[in-house]
Design an enzyme around this catalytic site. Structure first.
Site: not given
Length: 213
Positions: A36, A115
């Site tokens: 991530k 994101a």
């Protein structure tokens, strides 16, 4: 091999698509890790990495404990740039690259999840899409059929094409569009045709309805 997972908006289904693709890779016998790029709205641990691991059917990877798979975690649920500034810091691009390269050296496949959408600021003066393109990472791009998604998707196609991004795979997520199957079906048809024109050779995958994720 590193691939970058992005989507047309914050709720496109990137985390679910990333977990599903990772599990598909594991089932095919490949060693797969996920990263991530910057997690916002969390403290101490990345909820998206936890979701990936659950969908992969594995416990935490050693690299999770090393901080390689979630190098930045910020409490405020906003863009990585703003979340970092609110936390009194700035995202170090060299650190992001080092984490991705370390995982790439240990695994057959690395899926890097962004994101938000393509144009979300990663840090001052740098959009997420531009960072990923600069690394040469092929894109996995997540689409959906909710009202308004055609506009978002086609604008994203133009942004990717203008930057010369390599789009490896498009993942159509029917989940957000289930409330109106007429819109969903027509959106799927239109976006598949436009994607074929914009990114000839890219794979088109349909994200199945998964229970318990």
């Amino acid at each position: 091999m590193i691939r970058f997972v992005s989507g047309i908006d914050t709720d496109a289904g990137k985390s679910i698509a990333t977990g599903w693709l990772a599990r598909t890779g594991l089932d095919a016998g490949r060693r797969v890790a996920t990263l991530k790029l910057a997690q916002t709205g969390n403290v101490g641990a990345s909820e998206d990495i936890a979701r990936h691991r659950a969908m992969m059917g594995v416990g935490p990877l050693p690299e999770d404990a090393e901080g390689l798979t979630a190098p930045y975690i910020f409490p405020h649920p906003c863009s990585p740039d703003l979340a970092a500034r609110l936390a009194g810091t700035e995202i170090d691009l060299a650190r992001l690259k080092a984490c991705a390269e370390a995982l790439d050296a240990r695994y057959d496949e690395v899926l890097v999840e962004g994101a938000g959408g393509l144009m979300v600021p990663l840090r001052e003066g740098l959009l997420t899409v531009d960072f990923a393109v600069a690394q040469g990472w092929p894109f996995v791009f997540v689409l959906h059929g909710a009202l308004g998604s055609v506009n978002h998707a086609l604008l994203s196609f133009e942004a990717l094409a203008r930057r010369g991004a390599k789009v490896d795979t498009l993942v159509y997520n029917a989940w957000p569009g289930r409330k109106d199957p007429i819109i969903d079906a027509d959106t799927r048809r239109l976006l598949r045709a436009e994607a074929a024109k914009a990114f000839p050779g890219a794979a088109w995958l349909e994200l199945p309805i998964l229970e318990g994720v």
